[in-house]
Motif scaffolding. Structure first.
Motif, PDB file in Angstrom:
ATOM      1  N   GLY A  16       0.799  -1.214   0.000  1.00 28.21           N
ATOM      2  CA  GLY A  16       0.000   0.000   0.000  1.00 28.21           C
ATOM      3  C   GLY A  16       0.832   1.264   0.000  1.00 28.21           C
ATOM      4  N   VAL A  17       1.861   1.319   0.829  1.00 26.75           N
ATOM      5  CA  VAL A  17       2.661   2.536   0.929  1.00 26.75           C
ATOM      6  C   VAL A  17       3.458   2.779  -0.349  1.00 26.75           C
ATOM      7  CG1 VAL A  17       4.668   1.419   2.011  1.00 26.75           C
ATOM      8  CG2 VAL A  17       4.229   3.844   2.418  1.00 26.75           C
ATOM      9  N   VAL A  18       3.976   1.723  -0.980  1.00 29.64           N
ATOM     10  CA  VAL A  18       4.715   1.883  -2.236  1.00 29.64           C
ATOM     11  C   VAL A  18       3.767   2.286  -3.361  1.00 29.64           C
ATOM     12  CG1 VAL A  18       6.136   0.705  -3.957  1.00 29.64           C
ATOM     13  CG2 VAL A  18       6.532   0.292  -1.526  1.00 29.64           C
ATOM     14  N   SER A  19       2.572   1.706  -3.371  1.00 31.10           N
ATOM     15  CA  SER A  19       1.584   2.067  -4.392  1.00 31.10           C
ATOM     16  C   SER A  19       1.160   3.518  -4.262  1.00 31.10           C
ATOM     17  CB  SER A  19       0.358   1.154  -4.276  1.00 31.10           C
ATOM     18  OG  SER A  19       0.694  -0.186  -4.539  1.00 31.10           O
ATOM     19  N   MET A  20       1.037   4.007  -3.041  1.00 26.81           N
ATOM     20  CA  MET A  20       0.711   5.425  -2.832  1.00 26.81           C
ATOM     21  C   MET A  20       1.795   6.325  -3.425  1.00 26.81           C
ATOM     22  SD  MET A  20      -0.702   5.347   1.089  1.00 26.81           S
ATOM     23  CE  MET A  20      -2.317   4.665   1.505  1.00 26.81           C
ATOM     24  N   ALA A  21       3.036   5.975  -3.184  1.00 28.42           N
ATOM     25  CA  ALA A  21       4.144   6.777  -3.708  1.00 28.42           C
ATOM     26  C   ALA A  21       4.139   6.791  -5.233  1.00 28.42           C
ATOM     27  CB  ALA A  21       5.472   6.227  -3.192  1.00 28.42           C
ATOM     28  N   PHE A  22       3.921   5.650  -5.831  1.00 31.77           N
ATOM     29  CA  PHE A  22       3.956   5.577  -7.300  1.00 31.77           C
ATOM     30  C   PHE A  22       2.712   6.177  -7.936  1.00 31.77           C
ATOM     31  CE2 PHE A  22       7.709   3.108  -6.910  1.00 31.77           C
ATOM     32  CZ  PHE A  22       8.344   3.277  -8.140  1.00 31.77           C
ATOM     33  N   LEU A  23       1.643   6.279  -7.189  1.00 35.32           N
ATOM     34  CA  LEU A  23       0.476   6.990  -7.699  1.00 35.32           C
ATOM     35  C   LEU A  23       0.806   8.469  -7.854  1.00 35.32           C
ATOM     36  CD1 LEU A  23      -2.489   6.846  -8.493  1.00 35.32           C
ATOM     37  CD2 LEU A  23      -3.088   7.209  -6.092  1.00 35.32           C
ATOM     38  N   VAL A  24       1.546   9.026  -6.909  1.00 39.61           N
ATOM     39  CA  VAL A  24       1.979  10.429  -6.998  1.00 39.61           C
ATOM     40  C   VAL A  24       2.949  10.606  -8.163  1.00 39.61           C
ATOM     41  CG1 VAL A  24       3.147  12.311  -5.791  1.00 39.61           C
ATOM     42  CG2 VAL A  24       1.649  10.750  -4.526  1.00 39.61           C
ATOM     43  N   VAL A  25       3.849   9.647  -8.344  1.00 42.03           N
ATOM     44  CA  VAL A  25       4.783   9.698  -9.476  1.00 42.03           C
ATOM     45  C   VAL A  25       4.009   9.720 -10.793  1.00 42.03           C
ATOM     46  CG1 VAL A  25       6.565   8.427 -10.735  1.00 42.03           C
ATOM     47  CG2 VAL A  25       6.665   8.567  -8.242  1.00 42.03           C
ATOM     48  N   ALA A  74      11.739  14.955 -11.800  1.00 43.20           N
ATOM     49  CA  ALA A  74      12.407  14.665 -10.526  1.00 43.20           C
ATOM     50  C   ALA A  74      12.301  15.847  -9.566  1.00 43.20           C
ATOM     51  CB  ALA A  74      13.865  14.312 -10.780  1.00 43.20           C
ATOM     52  N   LEU A  75      12.480  17.067 -10.084  1.00 43.51           N
ATOM     53  CA  LEU A  75      12.415  18.246  -9.229  1.00 43.51           C
ATOM     54  C   LEU A  75      11.006  18.465  -8.671  1.00 43.51           C
ATOM     55  CD1 LEU A  75      14.610  20.706 -11.343  1.00 43.51           C
ATOM     56  CD2 LEU A  75      15.225  19.599  -9.177  1.00 43.51           C
ATOM     57  N   VAL A  76      10.015  18.292  -9.519  1.00 39.61           N
ATOM     58  CA  VAL A  76       8.626  18.483  -9.065  1.00 39.61           C
ATOM     59  C   VAL A  76       8.251  17.428  -8.027  1.00 39.61           C
ATOM     60  CG1 VAL A  76       6.204  18.484  -9.781  1.00 39.61           C
ATOM     61  CG2 VAL A  76       7.937  19.590 -11.210  1.00 39.61           C
ATOM     62  N   ALA A  87       6.554  15.688  -2.574  1.00 40.11           N
ATOM     63  CA  ALA A  87       6.598  14.492  -1.721  1.00 40.11           C
ATOM     64  C   ALA A  87       6.017  14.732  -0.323  1.00 40.11           C
ATOM     65  CB  ALA A  87       8.026  13.961  -1.641  1.00 40.11           C
ATOM     66  N   PRO A  88       6.380  15.821   0.369  1.00 46.05           N
ATOM     67  CA  PRO A  88       5.792  16.043   1.704  1.00 46.05           C
ATOM     68  C   PRO A  88       4.273  16.221   1.658  1.00 46.05           C
ATOM     69  CG  PRO A  88       7.752  17.403   1.383  1.00 46.05           C
ATOM     70  CD  PRO A  88       7.403  16.834   0.051  1.00 46.05           C
ATOM     71  N   LEU A  89       3.775  16.878   0.610  1.00 39.86           N
ATOM     72  CA  LEU A  89       2.334  17.068   0.474  1.00 39.86           C
ATOM     73  C   LEU A  89       1.629  15.732   0.264  1.00 39.86           C
ATOM     74  CD1 LEU A  89       2.323  20.204  -1.874  1.00 39.86           C
ATOM     75  CD2 LEU A  89       2.086  20.142   0.616  1.00 39.86           C
ATOM     76  N   ALA A  90       2.266  14.837  -0.485  1.00 41.27           N
ATOM     77  CA  ALA A  90       1.700  13.513  -0.710  1.00 41.27           C
ATOM     78  C   ALA A  90       1.588  12.734   0.598  1.00 41.27           C
ATOM     79  CB  ALA A  90       2.550  12.742  -1.713  1.00 41.27           C
ATOM     80  N   ALA A  91       2.616  12.855   1.431  1.00 40.66           N
ATOM     81  CA  ALA A  91       2.595  12.168   2.719  1.00 40.66           C
ATOM     82  C   ALA A  91       1.440  12.665   3.582  1.00 40.66           C
ATOM     83  CB  ALA A  91       3.925  12.366   3.437  1.00 40.66           C
ATOM     84  N   ILE A  92       1.172  13.963   3.508  1.00 40.23           N
ATOM     85  CA  ILE A  92       0.054  14.532   4.280  1.00 40.23           C
ATOM     86  C   ILE A  92      -1.286  14.052   3.719  1.00 40.23           C
ATOM     87  CG2 ILE A  92      -1.120  16.693   4.871  1.00 40.23           C
ATOM     88  CD1 ILE A  92       1.656  18.045   4.839  1.00 40.23           C
ATOM     89  N   ILE A 108       9.261   8.591  -2.598  1.00 37.59           N
ATOM     90  CA  ILE A 108       9.179   9.458  -3.777  1.00 37.59           C
ATOM     91  C   ILE A 108      10.522  10.114  -4.057  1.00 37.59           C
ATOM     92  CG2 ILE A 108       8.129  11.563  -4.700  1.00 37.59           C
ATOM     93  CD1 ILE A 108       5.578  10.835  -3.228  1.00 37.59           C
ATOM     94  N   TRP A 109      11.215  10.565  -3.021  1.00 36.76           N
ATOM     95  CA  TRP A 109      12.525  11.200  -3.224  1.00 36.76           C
ATOM     96  C   TRP A 109      13.516  10.243  -3.884  1.00 36.76           C
ATOM     97  CZ3 TRP A 109      12.118  13.247   2.414  1.00 36.76           C
ATOM     98  CH2 TRP A 109      11.415  14.460   2.422  1.00 36.76           C
ATOM     99  N   VAL A 110      13.522   9.012  -3.419  1.00 39.98           N
ATOM    100  CA  VAL A 110      14.445   8.026  -3.988  1.00 39.98           C
ATOM    101  C   VAL A 110      14.093   7.732  -5.445  1.00 39.98           C
ATOM    102  CG1 VAL A 110      15.216   5.632  -3.850  1.00 39.98           C
ATOM    103  CG2 VAL A 110      15.005   6.974  -1.758  1.00 39.98           C
ATOM    104  N   VAL A 111      12.816   7.526  -5.712  1.00 43.29           N
ATOM    105  CA  VAL A 111      12.376   7.184  -7.071  1.00 43.29           C
ATOM    106  C   VAL A 111      12.605   8.344  -8.034  1.00 43.29           C
ATOM    107  CG1 VAL A 111      10.349   6.615  -8.471  1.00 43.29           C
ATOM    108  CG2 VAL A 111      10.711   5.469  -6.278  1.00 43.29           C
ATOM    109  N   SER A 112      12.476   9.578  -7.567  1.00 45.94           N
ATOM    110  CA  SER A 112      12.660  10.735  -8.450  1.00 45.94           C
ATOM    111  C   SER A 112      14.065  10.774  -9.049  1.00 45.94           C
ATOM    112  CB  SER A 112      12.377  12.034  -7.688  1.00 45.94           C
ATOM    113  OG  SER A 112      13.339  12.239  -6.665  1.00 45.94           O
TER     114      SER A 112
END
Length: 495
Positions: free
Chosen positions: A50-59, A101-103, A108-113, A124-128
């Motif tokens: 779930g947590v990885v899928s959330m990150a990649f949804l933002v990507v 990558a910059l965006v 990333a912090p907004l996505a976590a919120i 997200i930072w690592v994947v960017s």
């Protein structure tokens, strides 16, 4: 001079061979991925996925707004793009990767919120970083696709997946949490970048001379891409917000398993169609005939795959993922149908794309999105995450109808001929579904029962298909395509 008939046979052969390579590539990759998922499901929890899928949804969200479609535009330029055009496409794609990558680093912090999940930001930072790196992979892979060299794509996809899965499994033994998934993804990025230069001889360099030309072609692809993201990912944005991390993990993994047959097979069957139709632009009657034949062939395979998996979803979920994932069963069944609906008219979409009606496609995508929002607003409060799946199915059917009418209006493609591509596969699939749901409990052992149901469904559907094909006086489709292909091979062997 090559005759038109000989050219048709050549294009058909290219389409079939290309489809075989594409199917082999995607299914080899998906088979490896499925084996990996089956193993990892015993080590990782739904929360990890779930947590990885959330990150990649933002990507995916950010990428939808920044993806210039440079590689796709390069194919549309024709069979002989200049060196400057090729290098400009590579440069534009590299710039896209850096901006992406910059965006991502900023949001990333907004996505976590938004997801109420602090682990999303560092992922997200690592994947960017990996995405910026991938922006400068070899544009030669696009040239291989344009030239129908799908064996090169096969090697790239297979080797990359093998490395990624190996790293993921080893990392799972060490970390035993979501970091294993992130490690495998990064390993895949590095491997794909290296192999893109190893498998193709073209060496791009920085060039901005034709960026404006590439952008003129790709801007409407960008608009359509944004629409497709919101159409196909809004349910996940909502699910990640209204559901827990565990529920979201069940939802996304159920979606992956459910869409495995159709979500992967559908695009691979039609992937060779784009360069084939691009070569037929001088003769639209041939192009329309090829699109209709691919439409019939693809649906003959994908529709029964989706309904078949939906019928055995409970057995498949238990066997593949284990008892801790049984709550994913309704999502596996629902997304099996969603995958079927999603690719009903994919060849028609390719035809409109090649003909230059990208603006029409963009409008259709946004109209489908509006239909999804309306249905989701009505159904989600009643059925929670299941309501999102029902909204996807309804809006997908609406999209298919719009696409068929658009093809009739802009390409003079017969609506009757288009609809005939669905009648026999859909009828046989519905009967097969009813049979498996009603009489599917034959054995106590889940694996034996699943294998028997798959065999029984395949026999029933194949029998139905051959009988109705004969009754319909042998129309163009998968059956006729395979027969022509075999006959051509036999003739070459005798020559």
């Amino acid at each position: 001079m090559t005759s038109s008939k000989g050219g048709d046979r050549s294009k058909k052969a290219d389409l079939i061979i290309g489809a075989i390579w594409a199917v082999a590539s995607r299914w080899a990759v998906k088979s490896i991925g499925l084996i990996s998922t089956v193993i990892l499901a015993r080590f990782l929890t739904p929360q990890d996925y779930g947590v990885v899928s959330m990150a990649f949804l933002v990507v995916a969200l950010v990428e939808a707004f920044l993806n210039t479609g440079a590689a796709h535009a390069l194919v549309r330029l024709g069979p002989n793009p200049t060196v400057n055009q090729i290098n400009s496409a590579w440069t534009l794609r590299g710039l896209q990767g850096c901006v992406l990558a910059l965006v991502l680093a900023a949001v990333a912090p907004l996505a976590a919120i938004y997801f109420k999940e602090p682990r999303v930001a560092p992922i997200i930072w690592v994947v960017s970083v990996g995405l910026a790196f991938m922006g400068f992979s070899n544009i030669g892979m696009t040239l291989a696709y344009r030239d129908l060299k799908f064996a090169v794509e096969f090697k790239l996809a297979l080797y990359t997946k093998l490395v990624a899965v190996t790293v993921t499994l080893l990392a799972a033994l060490y970390f035993a949490d979501y970091r294993a998934l992130v490690s495998g993804i990064l390993a895949g990025f590095v491997t794909e970048w290296l192999l893109s230069y190893r498998l193709h001889s073209y060496r791009p360099h920085w060039c901005t001379k034709n960026i404006k030309e590439i952008w003129a072609i790709s801007k409407w692809l960008l608009v359509a891409g944004i629409g497709r993201f919101f159409l196909y990912k809004t349910d996940q944005l909502v699910a990640g917000r209204v559901g827990t991390t565990q529920e979201y993990g069940l939802y996304t993994v159920g979606a992956d398993i459910g869409q495995l047959p159709t979500g992967e097979l559908g695009p691979t069957l039609t992937r060779p169609l784009f360069p084939i139709l691009s070569a037929m632009k001088h003769d639209w009657e041939r192009a329309k005939a090829a699109a209709l034949k691919t439409l019939a062939s693809a649906n003959t395979i994908t529709i029964p795959m989706g309904f078949g998996l939906a019928a055995v979803s409970e057995q498949a979920t238990l066997l593949l993922l284990g008892s801790q994932w049984t709550d994913a069963t309704p999502f596996v069944a629902g997304f099996a149908i969603i995958g079927t609906v999603k690719y009903l008219t994919s060849p028609i979409s390719t035809l409109l794309n090649v003909a230059g009606h990208v603006r029409v496609q963009s409008r259709i995508v946004w109209m489908e999105f509006a239909a999804f929002v309306a249905l989701a607003f009505l159904l989600t409060p009643l059925y929670h995450l299941n309501g999102l799946m029902l909204a996807r199915i309804g809006s997908g059917l609406f999209h298919a109808a719009l696409m068929l009418f658009a093809a009739r209006q802009h390409m003079q493609l017969s609506l009757r001929k288009s609809l005939s591509a669905f009648v026999r596969p859909l009828g046989g699939s519905l009967l097969m579904y009813g049979l498996l749901v009603t009489l599917g409990d034959w054995f106590a052992h889940p694996m034996v029962n699943l294998m028997f149901n798959v065999l029984m469904g395949a026999i029933f559907y194949t029998t139905w298909l051959l009988l109705t094909w004969r009754l319909a006086k042998c129309p163009d489709g998968l059956e006729s395509t395979l027969i022509e292909f075999v006959q051509a091979k036999l003739k070459r062997g005798q020559a």
